[in-house]
Design a protein around this motif. Structure first.
Motif, PDB file in Angstrom:
ATOM      1  N   VAL A 167      -6.546  36.766  -5.678  1.00 52.04           N
ATOM      2  CA  VAL A 167      -6.541  35.381  -5.922  1.00 52.04           C
ATOM      3  C   VAL A 167      -7.772  34.658  -6.741  1.00 52.04           C
ATOM      4  CG1 VAL A 167      -4.826  34.987  -4.168  1.00 52.04           C
ATOM      5  CG2 VAL A 167      -7.452  35.162  -3.497  1.00 52.04           C
ATOM      6  N   HIS A 168      -8.855  35.600  -6.824  1.00 58.14           N
ATOM      7  CA  HIS A 168      -9.975  34.812  -7.319  1.00 58.14           C
ATOM      8  C   HIS A 168      -9.802  34.838  -9.036  1.00 58.14           C
ATOM      9  CE1 HIS A 168     -10.545  39.191  -7.565  1.00 58.14           C
ATOM     10  NE2 HIS A 168     -11.392  39.101  -8.457  1.00 58.14           N
ATOM     11  N   VAL A 169      -8.728  35.550  -9.527  1.00 63.33           N
ATOM     12  CA  VAL A 169      -8.376  35.724 -10.926  1.00 63.33           C
ATOM     13  C   VAL A 169      -7.880  34.309 -11.183  1.00 63.33           C
ATOM     14  CG1 VAL A 169      -7.471  36.835 -12.809  1.00 63.33           C
ATOM     15  CG2 VAL A 169      -8.353  38.002 -10.794  1.00 63.33           C
ATOM     16  N   ASP A 170      -8.242  33.555 -12.136  1.00 65.31           N
ATOM     17  CA  ASP A 170      -7.492  32.109 -12.570  1.00 65.31           C
ATOM     18  C   ASP A 170      -6.841  32.102 -13.807  1.00 65.31           C
ATOM     19  OD1 ASP A 170      -6.844  29.328 -12.354  1.00 65.31           O
ATOM     20  OD2 ASP A 170      -8.859  28.786 -13.443  1.00 65.31           O
ATOM     21  N   GLN A 171      -5.601  32.686 -13.488  1.00 67.14           N
ATOM     22  CA  GLN A 171      -4.697  32.856 -14.744  1.00 67.14           C
ATOM     23  C   GLN A 171      -4.112  31.845 -14.831  1.00 67.14           C
ATOM     24  OE1 GLN A 171      -2.802  37.502 -13.716  1.00 67.14           O
ATOM     25  NE2 GLN A 171      -1.878  35.616 -12.644  1.00 67.14           N
ATOM     26  N   ARG A 172      -4.144  31.388 -16.561  1.00 66.56           N
ATOM     27  CA  ARG A 172      -3.423  30.115 -17.018  1.00 66.56           C
ATOM     28  C   ARG A 172      -2.776  30.298 -18.093  1.00 66.56           C
ATOM     29  NH1 ARG A 172      -4.992  25.512 -14.188  1.00 66.56           N
ATOM     30  NH2 ARG A 172      -6.896  25.781 -12.620  1.00 66.56           N
ATOM     31  N   GLY A 226      -2.026  40.852   2.111  1.00 70.23           N
ATOM     32  CA  GLY A 226      -1.959  39.631   1.518  1.00 70.23           C
ATOM     33  C   GLY A 226      -3.076  39.385   0.786  1.00 70.23           C
ATOM     34  N   PRO A 227      -2.950  38.283  -0.244  1.00 68.06           N
ATOM     35  CA  PRO A 227      -3.835  38.236  -1.180  1.00 68.06           C
ATOM     36  C   PRO A 227      -5.373  37.920  -0.559  1.00 68.06           C
ATOM     37  CG  PRO A 227      -1.921  36.587  -1.476  1.00 68.06           C
ATOM     38  CD  PRO A 227      -1.789  37.395  -0.047  1.00 68.06           C
ATOM     39  N   THR A 228      -6.189  38.647  -1.594  1.00 63.30           N
ATOM     40  CA  THR A 228      -7.571  39.000  -1.146  1.00 63.30           C
ATOM     41  C   THR A 228      -8.480  38.810  -2.401  1.00 63.30           C
ATOM     42  OG1 THR A 228      -7.003  40.209   0.755  1.00 63.30           O
ATOM     43  CG2 THR A 228      -9.278  40.308  -0.070  1.00 63.30           C
ATOM     44  N   PRO A 229      -9.310  37.647  -2.208  1.00 67.07           N
ATOM     45  CA  PRO A 229     -10.502  37.713  -3.462  1.00 67.07           C
ATOM     46  C   PRO A 229     -11.428  38.859  -3.201  1.00 67.07           C
ATOM     47  CG  PRO A 229     -10.888  36.163  -2.017  1.00 67.07           C
ATOM     48  CD  PRO A 229      -9.647  36.757  -1.279  1.00 67.07           C
ATOM     49  N   LEU A 239     -14.335  60.174  -5.832  1.00 65.21           N
ATOM     50  CA  LEU A 239     -14.582  58.967  -6.407  1.00 65.21           C
ATOM     51  C   LEU A 239     -15.124  58.144  -5.827  1.00 65.21           C
ATOM     52  CD1 LEU A 239     -11.465  57.074  -8.428  1.00 65.21           C
ATOM     53  CD2 LEU A 239     -12.980  55.875  -6.645  1.00 65.21           C
ATOM     54  N   ALA A 240     -16.137  57.374  -6.332  1.00 68.38           N
ATOM     55  CA  ALA A 240     -16.986  56.407  -5.706  1.00 68.38           C
ATOM     56  C   ALA A 240     -16.601  54.916  -5.937  1.00 68.38           C
ATOM     57  CB  ALA A 240     -18.251  56.284  -6.197  1.00 68.38           C
ATOM     58  N   MET A 241     -16.263  54.001  -4.993  1.00 71.37           N
ATOM     59  CA  MET A 241     -16.039  52.529  -5.155  1.00 71.37           C
ATOM     60  C   MET A 241     -16.770  51.834  -4.239  1.00 71.37           C
ATOM     61  SD  MET A 241     -12.400  50.649  -5.124  1.00 71.37           S
ATOM     62  CE  MET A 241     -12.389  50.279  -3.386  1.00 71.37           C
ATOM     63  N   PHE A 242     -17.104  50.582  -4.809  1.00 79.49           N
ATOM     64  CA  PHE A 242     -18.299  49.692  -4.198  1.00 79.49           C
ATOM     65  C   PHE A 242     -17.145  48.383  -4.362  1.00 79.49           C
ATOM     66  CE2 PHE A 242     -20.755  52.744  -5.613  1.00 79.49           C
ATOM     67  CZ  PHE A 242     -21.845  52.979  -4.775  1.00 79.49           C
ATOM     68  N   LEU A 243     -17.146  47.603  -3.121  1.00 80.84           N
ATOM     69  CA  LEU A 243     -16.054  46.731  -3.073  1.00 80.84           C
ATOM     70  C   LEU A 243     -16.757  45.520  -2.259  1.00 80.84           C
ATOM     71  CD1 LEU A 243     -12.278  46.374  -2.618  1.00 80.84           C
ATOM     72  CD2 LEU A 243     -13.544  45.138  -0.940  1.00 80.84           C
ATOM     73  N   ALA A 244     -16.913  44.258  -2.831  1.00 83.54           N
ATOM     74  CA  ALA A 244     -17.266  42.921  -1.960  1.00 83.54           C
ATOM     75  C   ALA A 244     -16.275  41.735  -2.182  1.00 83.54           C
ATOM     76  CB  ALA A 244     -18.561  42.511  -2.670  1.00 83.54           C
ATOM     77  N   ILE A 245     -16.400  41.044  -1.174  1.00 80.36           N
ATOM     78  CA  ILE A 245     -15.317  40.123  -1.096  1.00 80.36           C
ATOM     79  C   ILE A 245     -16.003  38.805  -1.966  1.00 80.36           C
ATOM     80  CG2 ILE A 245     -14.544  38.127   0.538  1.00 80.36           C
ATOM     81  CD1 ILE A 245     -13.185  40.792   1.077  1.00 80.36           C
ATOM     82  N   ALA A 246     -15.204  38.169  -2.644  1.00 80.33           N
ATOM     83  CA  ALA A 246     -15.539  37.221  -3.427  1.00 80.33           C
ATOM     84  C   ALA A 246     -14.837  35.796  -3.351  1.00 80.33           C
ATOM     85  CB  ALA A 246     -15.026  37.490  -4.962  1.00 80.33           C
ATOM     86  N   GLU A 294     -19.969  32.310  -6.309  1.00 74.94           N
ATOM     87  CA  GLU A 294     -21.161  32.735  -6.071  1.00 74.94           C
ATOM     88  C   GLU A 294     -21.228  34.107  -5.347  1.00 74.94           C
ATOM     89  OE1 GLU A 294     -21.049  28.391  -6.850  1.00 74.94           O
ATOM     90  OE2 GLU A 294     -20.180  29.825  -5.318  1.00 74.94           O
ATOM     91  N   MET A 295     -20.285  34.146  -4.235  1.00 73.33           N
ATOM     92  CA  MET A 295     -20.455  35.502  -3.417  1.00 73.33           C
ATOM     93  C   MET A 295     -19.857  36.535  -4.447  1.00 73.33           C
ATOM     94  SD  MET A 295     -18.647  34.301  -0.124  1.00 73.33           S
ATOM     95  CE  MET A 295     -18.266  36.018   0.622  1.00 73.33           C
ATOM     96  N   GLY A 296     -18.890  36.375  -5.426  1.00 73.59           N
ATOM     97  CA  GLY A 296     -18.410  37.264  -6.592  1.00 73.59           C
ATOM     98  C   GLY A 296     -19.359  37.726  -7.128  1.00 73.59           C
ATOM     99  N   ALA A 297     -20.203  36.814  -7.817  1.00 67.73           N
ATOM    100  CA  ALA A 297     -21.593  37.445  -8.709  1.00 67.73           C
ATOM    101  C   ALA A 297     -22.404  38.024  -7.952  1.00 67.73           C
ATOM    102  CB  ALA A 297     -22.240  35.845  -9.086  1.00 67.73           C
ATOM    103  N   VAL A 298     -22.829  37.864  -6.621  1.00 72.74           N
ATOM    104  CA  VAL A 298     -23.654  38.839  -5.881  1.00 72.74           C
ATOM    105  C   VAL A 298     -22.888  40.132  -5.663  1.00 72.74           C
ATOM    106  CG1 VAL A 298     -24.768  38.877  -3.648  1.00 72.74           C
ATOM    107  CG2 VAL A 298     -25.085  36.661  -4.866  1.00 72.74           C
ATOM    108  N   GLY A 299     -21.640  39.864  -5.176  1.00 70.27           N
ATOM    109  CA  GLY A 299     -20.990  41.238  -4.837  1.00 70.27           C
ATOM    110  C   GLY A 299     -20.893  42.144  -5.950  1.00 70.27           C
ATOM    111  N   MET A 300     -20.449  41.537  -7.185  1.00 69.48           N
ATOM    112  CA  MET A 300     -20.519  42.503  -8.070  1.00 69.48           C
ATOM    113  C   MET A 300     -21.786  43.052  -9.000  1.00 69.48           C
ATOM    114  SD  MET A 300     -18.844  44.040 -10.581  1.00 69.48           S
ATOM    115  CE  MET A 300     -17.039  42.869 -10.441  1.00 69.48           C
TER     116      MET A 300
END
Length: 461
Positions: free
Chosen positions: A43-48, A322-325, A384-391, A395-401
């Motif tokens: 849901v954090h992806v703003d598709q238009r 369910g939808p998750t950022p 396989l390594a993956m690091f995942l953060a809530i966005a 601002e949370m997305g930028a820090v998480g990424m």
């Protein structure tokens, strides 16, 4: 948008040519229903997009594709929209988004061990339909991921060390090409296209149905082990050593998890930092218990491993439904020596201060590492390594990424060649997901079926 402005915009929009299709389920900017229809699972992806179409049949998909291309527009198919991350910042103003979430259904043919599913079907529906026949599918770790996108990208399952990638078990794909033709691709018809669809991604058309093998699995020895994260060094090193000698019947993952203090979480998770090992073992109880004994000797706080029915495996990983950022970064690893584990703990373990919700290592190898006749012929690397953060906010997305990328960077000395694009939910160099010969072959096939580049995929060729 005011009514007069909406009408003026629609009169000048090429997407106006789609009005009335899908029994009225086509939405342009400003229409009631547009904002709800354009939101992906991520849901954090703003598709238009220029328009969103919601077909209920393959014929309706054909109509939408023909109308869109005829109007000079591009098309982007999405089932659940789990992998929409690479579309962040992409201009979709000339794109018709085809949301397939209402084109669903499953047919199980137990005598042939084959399932046929429609293009927007989620794994939960497939798993439940196959289980009464003592069969299982090569589903992933979440019940609400769509079959099509997961399989076109490869498909990593709890059964994959023994049975390989889901894409390697495809029998046929029904797909609407950019010229509006609905074709069936299999080993004897459109065989080059069929090869490309086995792991080559979503750049070839709009998938309206898939047929694939089911497995003779009615249950498995599966579950999770859980420890407080202050034991991370001991547990991660033990799991790393344990995986080096495992038979292919065992597929597991390890995660360093940092749960926020949320009331909707169960008490054993809320506000806690944990180490979790989960997965499945396709053996009888006694040999499975023998395999797990070294990890159980570490006295986990919780141990749910037991004989469970196959449908239970869709939820042992506790993936959000369910939808998750969320934002993430991933890489393949050749090995997991003690030095790599130390680097992992430094960036994601106790005291690291990381914002990531989960730092995960999945055990690969086995059948996943053996070449198959497919665009994605195998996964290179043993982990396989993956690091995942809530966005939840930008601002949370930028820090998480930033923290996720820091995790990947720490593991560079042990990184394998290539990528697994299904776990790369960012704009990356797509060619790194394939061997050089396969990449060139994929582009030739793409040129043949979509010479005007009308298809928009999250990982485009």
């Amino acid at each position: 948008m005011p009514q007069d402005l909406r009408e003026a915009t629609s009169r000048t929009s090429p997407a106006e040519a789609l009005r009335g299709l899908c029994q009225g389920r086509v939405y342009l900017p400003g229409d009631p229903g547009y904002d709800g229809a354009r939101v992906p699972w991520a849901v954090h992806v703003d598709q238009r997009p220029a328009a969103v179409a919601v077909p209920h049949s393959a014929d309706e998909v054909v109509d939408v594709v023909r109308a869109a291309v005829g109007a000079g527009l591009c098309i982007a198919p999405q089932s659940s929209g789990h992998g929409a991350g690479p579309l962040i910042g992409v201009d979709l103003s000339d794109v018709v988004l085809i949301r397939l979430g209402e084109l669903t259904g499953v047919e199980v043919h137990p005598e042939r061990r084959v399932a046929r599913v429609l293009g927007g079907t989620l794994w939960e529906e497939v798993v439940q339909a196959a289980a009464p026949h003592g069969l299982a599918a090569l589903h992933g770790s979440s019940p609400d991921v769509a079959v099509a996108g997961y399989t076109l990208g490869g498909g990593l399952s709890w059964y994959s060390r023994q049975y390989g990638l889901a894409a390697h078990h495809l029998r046929a794909v029904e797909i609407v090409l950019a010229d509006g033709r609905l074709v069936r691709a299999d080993e004897t018809n459109e065989s080059e296209l069929f090869w490309a669809l086995k792991g080559g991604g979503g750049s070839f058309g709009v998938v309206t149905a898939l047929e694939f093998d089911l497995l003779p699995i009615g249950d498995a020895y599966a579950g999770m082990l859980l420890w407080p994260q202050d034991r991370a060094g001991e547990v991660v090193r033990a799991w790393g050593a344990w995986t080096r000698g495992l038979p292919e019947s065992a597929t597991t993952s390890l995660r360093l998890m940092n749960f926020p203090p949320l009331p909707e979480l169960p008490p054993f998770l809320s506000g806690r930092a944990l180490v979790v090992v989960d997965g499945a073992i396709l053996d009888a109880d006694e040999p499975a218990q023998e395999l797990l004994a070294p990890l159980r000797a570490l006295a986990p706080e919780m141990d749910t491993f037991a004989r469970v029915p196959a449908p239970a495996l869709t939820r042992i990983h506790m993936d959000p439904e369910g939808p998750t950022p969320a934002v993430s970064a991933a890489c393949l690893l050749d090995a997991l020596p003690d030095e790599a584990i130390g680097a992992l703990l430094d960036v994601a373990g106790p005291g690291s201060g990381t914002s990531v919700l989960a730092a995960e290592i999945r055990h690969l190898g086995g059948a996943m590492g053996r070449p198959a006749e497919a665009a994605l012929d195998r996964l290179r690397g043993d982990y396989l390594a993956m690091f995942l953060a809530i966005a939840a906010t930008p601002e949370m997305g930028a820090v998480g990424m930033a923290d996720a990328m820091r995790g990947v960077a720490a593991l560079v000395p042990w990184t394998a060649d290539g990528r697994y694009l299904n776990f790369d939910d960012n704009a990356v160099e797509v060619s790194e997901g394939y061997g050089c010969v396969a990449w060139e072959r994929l582009r030739v096939i793409r040129d043949r079926v979509d010479p005007e580049r009308r298809l928009v995929a999250n990982h485009p060729l």
